[in-house]
Design a protein around this motif. Structure first.
Motif, PDB file in Angstrom:
ATOM      1  N   PHE A   1       0.830  -1.208   0.000  1.00  0.00           N
ATOM      2  CA  PHE A   1       0.000   0.000   0.000  1.00  0.00           C
ATOM      3  C   PHE A   1       0.869   1.264   0.000  1.00  0.00           C
ATOM      4  O   PHE A   1       0.667   2.176  -0.801  1.00  0.00           O
ATOM      5  CB  PHE A   1      -0.931  -0.005   1.222  1.00  0.00           C
ATOM      6  CG  PHE A   1      -1.920   1.117   1.240  1.00  0.00           C
ATOM      7  CD1 PHE A   1      -3.034   1.100   0.407  1.00  0.00           C
ATOM      8  CD2 PHE A   1      -1.746   2.211   2.076  1.00  0.00           C
ATOM      9  CE1 PHE A   1      -3.946   2.149   0.410  1.00  0.00           C
ATOM     10  CE2 PHE A   1      -2.646   3.265   2.092  1.00  0.00           C
ATOM     11  CZ  PHE A   1      -3.756   3.226   1.253  1.00  0.00           C
ATOM     12  N   VAL A   2       1.853   1.278   0.871  1.00  0.00           N
ATOM     13  CA  VAL A   2       2.717   2.466   0.984  1.00  0.00           C
ATOM     14  C   VAL A   2       3.584   2.621  -0.268  1.00  0.00           C
ATOM     15  O   VAL A   2       3.694   3.717  -0.841  1.00  0.00           O
ATOM     16  CB  VAL A   2       3.585   2.378   2.256  1.00  0.00           C
ATOM     17  CG1 VAL A   2       4.641   3.473   2.273  1.00  0.00           C
ATOM     18  CG2 VAL A   2       2.711   2.477   3.512  1.00  0.00           C
ATOM     19  N   ASP A   3       4.179   1.519  -0.724  1.00  0.00           N
ATOM     20  CA  ASP A   3       5.073   1.603  -1.887  1.00  0.00           C
ATOM     21  C   ASP A   3       4.336   2.022  -3.147  1.00  0.00           C
ATOM     22  O   ASP A   3       4.794   2.894  -3.890  1.00  0.00           O
ATOM     23  CB  ASP A   3       5.743   0.244  -2.147  1.00  0.00           C
ATOM     24  CG  ASP A   3       6.736  -0.077  -1.045  1.00  0.00           C
ATOM     25  OD1 ASP A   3       7.027   0.830  -0.242  1.00  0.00           O
ATOM     26  OD2 ASP A   3       7.193  -1.240  -0.975  1.00  0.00           O
ATOM     27  N   GLU A   4       3.187   1.402  -3.406  1.00  0.00           N
ATOM     28  CA  GLU A   4       2.500   1.690  -4.674  1.00  0.00           C
ATOM     29  C   GLU A   4       1.815   3.048  -4.688  1.00  0.00           C
ATOM     30  O   GLU A   4       1.661   3.653  -5.736  1.00  0.00           O
ATOM     31  CB  GLU A   4       1.486   0.581  -4.979  1.00  0.00           C
ATOM     32  CG  GLU A   4       2.193  -0.688  -5.407  1.00  0.00           C
ATOM     33  CD  GLU A   4       1.265  -1.700  -6.048  1.00  0.00           C
ATOM     34  OE1 GLU A   4       0.130  -1.358  -6.434  1.00  0.00           O
ATOM     35  OE2 GLU A   4       1.717  -2.867  -6.167  1.00  0.00           O
ATOM     36  N   THR A   5       1.395   3.514  -3.513  1.00  0.00           N
ATOM     37  CA  THR A   5       0.683   4.808  -3.507  1.00  0.00           C
ATOM     38  C   THR A   5       1.638   5.999  -3.461  1.00  0.00           C
ATOM     39  O   THR A   5       1.334   7.058  -3.992  1.00  0.00           O
ATOM     40  CB  THR A   5      -0.249   4.916  -2.275  1.00  0.00           C
ATOM     41  OG1 THR A   5       0.530   4.712  -1.099  1.00  0.00           O
ATOM     42  CG2 THR A   5      -1.371   3.899  -2.333  1.00  0.00           C
ATOM     43  N   GLY A   6       2.784   5.833  -2.785  1.00  0.00           N
ATOM     44  CA  GLY A   6       3.698   6.971  -2.612  1.00  0.00           C
ATOM     45  C   GLY A   6       3.211   7.957  -1.560  1.00  0.00           C
ATOM     46  O   GLY A   6       3.636   9.123  -1.549  1.00  0.00           O
TER      47      GLY A   6
END
Ligand code: G3H
Ligand code: ZN
Length: 313
Positions: free
Chosen positions: A183-188
């Protein structure tokens, strides 16, 4: 001093939260407080200034509806920031769901926006949160990274304007640490709101915070973590959350109570011939300032302003 972003204001708190060698007692969180009127905004900032603490001014969708315009809020907050240059102030749009409205907030100068797609399926939450993170990082009038972004994974019980989650649904939807890294990596996104047992509004019984989950989540991601539903959380639980690496704590309902109680008391005690709103609302503003001062100490962010400002300017 211009408004600062949440990312800027929480950089040091995050560093301490992520450093396993850091003394937990040295960790701190920055408080985020709801307002719906100018006296409340000023009271929040006065309270932060009295403790040399950074602060986050938080606009809910309900307050926005009452005030009527994102521009009006942004311009007022920018004016307050100029008036109080010694206080690092973030202007935050809270629990927003309408992507176009959030983009508008970025464009008029909010320095942190929350996209709350936590009730959507995981993939949709990723898609919407990413769209907002991409936009906010590029289109703030303050330039690249002039506005940071918070998103939520899991669901908090209670009412937050148009978002209503039953206790039963929320119980099923604590933040799952396994879902956090992607979630954190893909959303930025720049910060993650977590559901670990707190709820919006007053509690019927003291909340049972899942410190085990907080520990796991803190270990799997490098972004600041946000605790929502701060009203009614026992002091010891706040302290433990901060020591375990929580970087932002939201308080709304309890502050409304503090303000309204003080205004009621003023009306009750003043002579009936007293019509000066400053005499009636003034005690509410003062009560808010006192509450923020106390929360700044509790969250251990008292005395942090100077270092934060020095790192920025
Ligand atoms: O986002 C707002 C906060 O989570 C406020 O929660 O009204 O329970 O303090 P609260
Ligand atoms: Zn919240």
């Amino acid at each position: 001093m211009p408004l600062v972003t949440m990312k800027q204001v929480m950089a040091d708190s995050l560093k301490r939260a992520l450093d396993p060698k850091e003394d937990p007692k040295e960790r701190y969180a920055v408080g985020a407080f709801n307002f719906s009127t100018i006296p409340e905004m000023v009271g929040i900032v006065e309270g932060a200034r009295s403790k040399s603490s950074p602060v986050i001014l938080m606009l809910s969708l309900g307050a926005l509806k009452y005030i009527g315009s994102l521009e009006l809020v942004a311009d007022t907050a920018k004016g307050i920031a100029r008036q109080y240059p010694e206080v690092p102030i973030v202007l935050h749009l809270d629990h927003a769901t309408d992507l176009e409205m959030i983009k508008h907030a970025v464009v008029v100068g909010f320095t942190n926006v929350m996209i709350d797609a936590s009730q959507e399926p995981y993939e949709v939450n990723i898609e919407k949160s990413k769209e907002i993170a991409d936009f906010a990082h590029k289109h703030s009038p303050r330039g690249l990274d002039g506005c940071s972004v918070e998103a939520e994974l899991g669901m908090l019980a209670g009412h937050e304007d148009n978002i209503v989650v039953s206790e039963e649904d929320a119980g099923k939807a604590y933040t799952d640490p396994k879902l956090v890294p992607r979630f954190v990596d893909e959303t930025g996104i720049d910060a993650l709101a977590v559901a670990i047992g707190t709820a919006h509004g007053f509690y019927k019984a003291a909340p049972k915070i899942r410190f085990d989950l907080l520990k796991e989540i803190r270990e799997v991601t490098g972004v600041p973590l946000v605790l929502h539903g701060g009203t009614g959380v026992p002091e010891e639980d706040f302290k433990k959350c901060v020591e375990m690496g929580m970087s932002k704590i939201n308080v709304g309902t309890g502050l409304k109570m503090v303000y309204t109680d003080a205004v009621r008391e003023a009306i009750r005690t003043l002579p009936e011939t007293e019509y000066d709103p400053r005499k009636i609302v003034g005690p509410g503003r003062k009560a808010i300032a006192d509450e923020i001062a106390q929360k700044s100490v509790l969250f251990n962010c008292a005395g942090k302003s100077e270092a934060i400002l020095k790192s920025l300017y």
